[in-house]
Design a protein around this motif. Structure first.
Motif, PDB file in Angstrom:
ATOM      1  N   ALA A   1       0.720  -0.886   0.151  1.00  0.00           N
ATOM      2  CA  ALA A   1       0.391  -0.349  -0.006  1.00  0.00           C
ATOM      3  C   ALA A   1       1.115   1.205   0.165  1.00  0.00           C
ATOM      4  O   ALA A   1       0.857   2.322  -0.499  1.00  0.00           O
ATOM      5  CB  ALA A   1      -0.924   0.234   0.630  1.00  0.00           C
TER       6      ALA A   1
ATOM      7  N   GLN B   1      -1.158   1.180  -7.753  1.00  0.00           N
ATOM      8  CA  GLN B   1      -2.736   1.740  -6.761  1.00  0.00           C
ATOM      9  C   GLN B   1      -3.030   0.749  -5.618  1.00  0.00           C
ATOM     10  O   GLN B   1      -3.204  -0.490  -6.354  1.00  0.00           O
ATOM     11  CB  GLN B   1      -3.817   2.838  -6.800  1.00  0.00           C
TER      12      GLN B   1
ATOM     13  N   GLU C   1      -5.154  -0.669  -1.774  1.00  0.00           N
ATOM     14  CA  GLU C   1      -5.204  -0.616  -0.701  1.00  0.00           C
ATOM     15  C   GLU C   1      -5.500  -2.184   0.243  1.00  0.00           C
ATOM     16  O   GLU C   1      -5.921  -2.947  -0.278  1.00  0.00           O
ATOM     17  CB  GLU C   1      -7.114   0.179  -0.454  1.00  0.00           C
TER      18      GLU C   1
END
Length: 141
Positions: free
Chosen positions: A13, A38, A40
């Motif tokens: 992350a 990207q 998460e």
């Protein structure tokens, strides 16, 4: 020492530059290129790339790719994650802004997004579902 699930997801992350690897044509080594990404924790990883780029063509053919991220300080650590492509959709200026803000100083984001949106051609967002992980912290070798 292998990282825990939480450690490897947190490391992924962070805004590191990844090495993307994808199977290439017969008789060639895999394509491996640096890329912004990207992620998460608990979700999919995604990249933004040119619609007509070689990497997008190879990812489309292979249906999967790998991201490898490493660092040298304060300890030598790496995470490699591989998985299937779960979605490829046209990029939006919002996604370009999101990924640009992850890597660029705030005062440079608007100018970069404006330039890239106008000059880089048609782009896509490619989402990969993390399936296989390899990770380690080698300490302060």
């Amino acid at each position: 020492m292998a990282l825990t699930r939480e450690e490897r997801e947190q490391f992924l992350a962070e805004p590191h530059i990844a090495a993307l690897a994808v199977t290439a044509e017969e008789g060639r080594a895999p394509l491996s290129v640096p890329i912004w990404y990207q992620y998460e924790p608990g979700g999919d990883a995604w990249i933004l790339t040119g619609l007509d780029s070689r990497k997008n063509q190879l990812i489309g053919a292979a249906g999967r790719f790998t991201l490898m991220i490493d660092r040298l300080e304060p300890t030598i650590r790496y995470v490699s994650v591989e998985g299937p492509v779960v979605e490829t959709v046209p990029a939006t200026v919002e996604k370009l802004r999101e990924i640009s803000a992850r890597y660029l100083p705030a005062e440079k984001v608007d100018a970069y997004v404006d330039f890239a949106w106008k000059n880089h051609g048609e782009m896509v967002v490619v989402r990969m579902r993390p399936e296989r992980w390899v990770s380690s912290d080698l300490g302060t070798v």
